[in-house]
Design an enzyme around this catalytic site. Structure first.
Site, mmCIF file in Angstrom:
data_model
loop_
_atom_site.group_PDB
_atom_site.id
_atom_site.type_symbol
_atom_site.label_atom_id
_atom_site.label_comp_id
_atom_site.label_asym_id
_atom_site.label_seq_id
_atom_site.Cartn_x
_atom_site.Cartn_y
_atom_site.Cartn_z
ATOM 1 N N ASP A 64 -9.773 -5.674 3.737
ATOM 2 C CA ASP A 64 -9.065 -5.033 2.631
ATOM 3 C C ASP A 64 -8.322 -6.110 1.851
ATOM 4 O O ASP A 64 -7.642 -6.963 2.449
ATOM 5 C CB ASP A 64 -8.071 -3.997 3.146
ATOM 6 C CG ASP A 64 -8.743 -2.718 3.614
ATOM 7 O OD1 ASP A 64 -9.988 -2.657 3.594
ATOM 8 O OD2 ASP A 64 -8.014 -1.777 3.994
ATOM 9 N N HIS A 214 -7.203 -7.977 7.069
ATOM 10 C CA HIS A 214 -6.679 -8.180 5.721
ATOM 11 C C HIS A 214 -6.862 -9.644 5.305
ATOM 12 O O HIS A 214 -6.611 -10.555 6.094
ATOM 13 C CB HIS A 214 -5.205 -7.784 5.643
ATOM 14 C CG HIS A 214 -5.005 -6.296 5.655
ATOM 15 N ND1 HIS A 214 -4.851 -5.576 6.822
ATOM 16 C CD2 HIS A 214 -4.956 -5.398 4.643
ATOM 17 C CE1 HIS A 214 -4.717 -4.293 6.528
ATOM 18 N NE2 HIS A 214 -4.775 -4.155 5.216
#
Length: 261
Positions: A64, A214
């Site tokens: 992400d 992430h």
């Protein structure tokens, strides 16, 4: 300010508001992980949290990305070294601000997917028109940058969703992708140790796992090579999200089975 707002959104990941907050847990070592919705329930909306691969040792790598923290290029280097396809769920501003990295993702065979334009709580959006706008603006920016159509995979920010969201996404042609395995890697000023990252991510390995990382994490950039090497030593291979969706036949989701030795 943009970075601060994104981090505040992520920090709220554990706080459900109006919708469901995606959650996952492992009942015991060796047991199949369980989400707060079943395969059967999610499949009716073309939504997934792990692959239907039975005893096949396959993993799906996903990242992400809300902004660039100068670690993504290194992560791409590692993925290229291991010939590991990944999916990058990008906020629209990331695609606009980092076109060179987005083009590299595409050129190296990764899927760029939709993480909305502004990273809102999508469960607060009730109208299909407003919901669609958060996704279609990202499609338009991606088209401008790459000349290609954005692959129709979507991940709700912070995993906050409701059934109306899932239904809207399906009607717009999207497949919603949650995750099987994640850890607290998003606080840039409070990064986990290498030991903690490796321990948590390897203990939660499971056939069909969708790994969420992430791109802003310094720890992720530093351990990714070691992590993928370890997964390979454990017998896993990496596939893309197209493989994930093909692994399912509607009505026959994965059954609870122990992982292979």
């Amino acid at each position: 300010m943009k970075k601060l707002l994104f981090l505040l959104c992520i920090i709220l990941m554990a706080t459900p508001v109006f919708g469901e907050n995606w959650g996952i847990y492992f009942p015991k070592d060796g047991a199949r992980p369980e989400g707060n919705a079943t395969d059967e329930h999610l499949l009716q909306f073309d939504a997934y949290f792990m692959g239907n691969v039975n005893d096949e040792k396959v993993m799906y790598l996903t990242f992400d990305a809300g902004y660039e923290n100068n670690f993504t290029a290194k992560m791409l280097d590692v993925l290229k070294k291991h010939e590991a396809p990944a999916a990058f769920f990008l906020v629209g501003t990331y695609i606009r601000d980092c076109p060179e990295l987005v083009l590299r993702m595409v050129e190296e065979g990764h899927i760029v997917a939709n993480h909305t334009m502004s990273h809102p709580d999508m469960s607060k959006i009730s109208s299909k028109e407003a919901f669609a706008k958060e996704l279609t603006v990202v499609e338009e920016i991606y088209k401008e940058v790459t000349g290609k159509d954005l692959p129709k995979f979507y991940r709700p920010p912070r995993g906050v969703y409701n059934e109306t969201n899932l239904r809207h996404a399906k009607e717009l042609g999207y497949k919603t992708v949650f995750w099987t395995t994640a850890y607290k890697d998003w606080e840039v000023k409070n990064q986990p140790s290498h030991y903690d990252a490796m321990s948590k991510l390897t203990k939660r390995a499971y056939p069909g796992a969708i790994i969420l990382l992430h791109n802003i994490s310094k720890t992720n950039a530093e351990v990714l090579d070691q992590l993928l090497t370890k997964y390979k030593e454990m017998g896993y291979r990496f596939e893309d999200l197209e493989h994930l969706t093909r692994s399912f036949s509607i009505g026959t989701p994965t059954k609870t089975t122990p992982p292979p030795d």
